[in-house]
Structure formats: structure tokens, C-alpha cells
Design a protein around this motif. Sequence first.
Motif, PDB file in Angstrom:
ATOM      1  N   GLY A   1     -18.072 -25.947   7.421  1.00 21.05           N
ATOM      2  CA  GLY A   1     -19.168 -25.110   6.943  1.00 21.05           C
ATOM      3  C   GLY A   1     -19.305 -24.955   5.441  1.00 21.05           C
ATOM      4  O   GLY A   1     -20.401 -24.971   4.918  1.00 21.05           O
ATOM      5  N   ASP A   2     -18.195 -24.822   4.710  1.00 25.98           N
ATOM      6  CA  ASP A   2     -18.304 -24.554   3.274  1.00 25.98           C
ATOM      7  C   ASP A   2     -18.519 -25.807   2.438  1.00 25.98           C
ATOM      8  O   ASP A   2     -18.663 -25.733   1.228  1.00 25.98           O
ATOM      9  N   GLY A   3     -18.559 -26.968   3.064  1.00 20.01           N
ATOM     10  CA  GLY A   3     -18.840 -28.207   2.355  1.00 20.01           C
ATOM     11  C   GLY A   3     -17.621 -28.921   1.804  1.00 20.01           C
ATOM     12  O   GLY A   3     -17.713 -30.056   1.392  1.00 20.01           O
ATOM     13  N   GLU A   4     -16.455 -28.253   1.768  1.00 19.10           N
ATOM     14  CA  GLU A   4     -15.247 -28.915   1.290  1.00 19.10           C
ATOM     15  C   GLU A   4     -14.553 -29.577   2.470  1.00 19.10           C
ATOM     16  O   GLU A   4     -14.390 -28.977   3.527  1.00 19.10           O
ATOM     17  N   SER A   5     -14.140 -30.831   2.281  1.00 18.38           N
ATOM     18  CA  SER A   5     -13.491 -31.549   3.382  1.00 18.38           C
ATOM     19  C   SER A   5     -12.093 -30.995   3.650  1.00 18.38           C
ATOM     20  O   SER A   5     -11.474 -30.366   2.788  1.00 18.38           O
ATOM     21  N   VAL A   6     -11.619 -31.269   4.850  1.00 16.36           N
ATOM     22  CA  VAL A   6     -10.273 -30.860   5.252  1.00 16.36           C
ATOM     23  C   VAL A   6      -9.235 -31.457   4.304  1.00 16.36           C
ATOM     24  O   VAL A   6      -8.312 -30.781   3.850  1.00 16.36           O
ATOM     25  N   GLY A   7      -9.395 -32.750   3.975  1.00 18.54           N
ATOM     26  CA  GLY A   7      -8.453 -33.419   3.080  1.00 18.54           C
ATOM     27  C   GLY A   7      -8.469 -32.846   1.675  1.00 18.54           C
ATOM     28  O   GLY A   7      -7.428 -32.740   1.027  1.00 18.54           O
ATOM     29  N   HIS A   8      -9.656 -32.472   1.197  1.00 20.24           N
ATOM     30  CA  HIS A   8      -9.766 -31.896  -0.151  1.00 20.24           C
ATOM     31  C   HIS A   8      -9.050 -30.547  -0.192  1.00 20.24           C
ATOM     32  O   HIS A   8      -8.308 -30.257  -1.137  1.00 20.24           O
ATOM     33  N   GLN A   9      -9.242 -29.730   0.836  1.00 20.16           N
ATOM     34  CA  GLN A   9      -8.529 -28.454   0.923  1.00 20.16           C
ATOM     35  C   GLN A   9      -7.020 -28.698   0.973  1.00 20.16           C
ATOM     36  O   GLN A   9      -6.242 -28.007   0.309  1.00 20.16           O
ATOM     37  N   SER A  10      -6.624 -29.676   1.773  1.00 18.32           N
ATOM     38  CA  SER A  10      -5.210 -30.007   1.892  1.00 18.32           C
ATOM     39  C   SER A  10      -4.654 -30.460   0.545  1.00 18.32           C
ATOM     40  O   SER A  10      -3.535 -30.095   0.175  1.00 18.32           O
ATOM     41  N   GLY A  11      -5.425 -31.239  -0.198  1.00 13.49           N
ATOM     42  CA  GLY A  11      -4.986 -31.717  -1.505  1.00 13.49           C
ATOM     43  C   GLY A  11      -4.663 -30.582  -2.456  1.00 13.49           C
ATOM     44  O   GLY A  11      -3.657 -30.620  -3.177  1.00 13.49           O
ATOM     45  N   ARG A  12      -5.496 -29.543  -2.441  1.00 10.02           N
ATOM     46  CA  ARG A  12      -5.227 -28.387  -3.303  1.00 10.02           C
ATOM     47  C   ARG A  12      -3.916 -27.717  -2.893  1.00 10.02           C
ATOM     48  O   ARG A  12      -3.121 -27.302  -3.731  1.00 10.02           O
ATOM     49  N   ARG A  13      -3.677 -27.647  -1.588  1.00  7.07           N
ATOM     50  CA  ARG A  13      -2.434 -27.038  -1.098  1.00  7.07           C
ATOM     51  C   ARG A  13      -1.229 -27.933  -1.421  1.00  7.07           C
ATOM     52  O   ARG A  13      -0.161 -27.425  -1.767  1.00  7.07           O
ATOM     53  N   ILE A  14      -1.401 -29.241  -1.348  1.00  8.17           N
ATOM     54  CA  ILE A  14      -0.313 -30.175  -1.664  1.00  8.17           C
ATOM     55  C   ILE A  14       0.143 -29.996  -3.108  1.00  8.17           C
ATOM     56  O   ILE A  14       1.343 -30.003  -3.394  1.00  8.17           O
ATOM     57  N   ILE A  15      -0.801 -29.802  -4.021  1.00  4.28           N
ATOM     58  CA  ILE A  15      -0.445 -29.569  -5.429  1.00  4.28           C
ATOM     59  C   ILE A  15       0.469 -28.351  -5.527  1.00  4.28           C
ATOM     60  O   ILE A  15       1.495 -28.385  -6.203  1.00  4.28           O
ATOM     61  N   GLU A  16       0.117 -27.272  -4.824  1.00  4.46           N
ATOM     62  CA  GLU A  16       0.955 -26.064  -4.834  1.00  4.46           C
ATOM     63  C   GLU A  16       2.343 -26.362  -4.262  1.00  4.46           C
ATOM     64  O   GLU A  16       3.360 -25.913  -4.807  1.00  4.46           O
ATOM     65  N   LEU A  17       2.385 -27.112  -3.162  1.00  7.69           N
ATOM     66  CA  LEU A  17       3.663 -27.423  -2.517  1.00  7.69           C
ATOM     67  C   LEU A  17       4.559 -28.275  -3.419  1.00  7.69           C
ATOM     68  O   LEU A  17       5.776 -28.084  -3.456  1.00  7.69           O
TER      69      LEU A  17
END
Length: 117
Positions: A46-62
Motif C-alpha cells: 500500500g505505501d509504495g515501498e517494496s518489501v525488499g526496500h524496507q528490508s534493505g533499510r533494516r539490514i543497514i541497521e542490523l
Amino acid sequence: MSKSTSDDSNTRQTIAEFKQAVNMTPAQMEKWLDSDDSKRVGQKHGDGESVGHQSGRRIIELLQRRADDLSEDDLAHMRKVVGYIHRHSAQGPSKNDPATSDWRYSLMNWGHDPQKK
């Protein structure tokens, strides 16, 4: 073997597999996630951001977090990342040039650049 020793072993294995699968640095990922190609590929919700893009932001944090500070949720996401990278890598690119393929770009959203040696 006690539960905590087994848990420690599983945690170490998860971290090792994550570090092996994710071959991009946080800086490389931040630059990539800012690109139009990164934002274009992947399954969107719904928000237009892909699942992988969201995951990428989380991967940077990890990648920037100390192992001792990882939660069970963090470890679960690391296992999800490893599974995705292994499955998607096995599929290979379509007939397009792998260097500019959506296949590569999608993997890069998940922290893995198949062109990187």
C-alpha cells in the motif's frame, strides 16, 4: 548441552550466514537504496515501498548493531534475508543483461550484489 549454549550456537550461525549472504556495506546499501532503480523493483504494498526496500533499510541497521544487541526479531529477519538471497540467487537472471536486471536490483535491495566479487 544447555539451552543457552544451543541458543548461542544458533545465534552465531545466523550471524555468520547473514554476513556471508549480505555482501554490501551499509554505505553501499544506503547509496543503492536512494537510487531510482532500487525504488522501482520489488513487490510493493500500500505505501509504495517494496518489501525488499524496507528490508534493505533494516539490514543497514542490523549491520551496524553489535551481536549482543540483536533481538530475537532481528535474528528472525536475518534468517529471512539469508533465505531470500539463497532462493533468489538460485533463480538467476532472465535473458536480460544480469548487470542491469531487475533480478540483480532486487537482490541488492536485500544487501547482496551478485556482480560483486
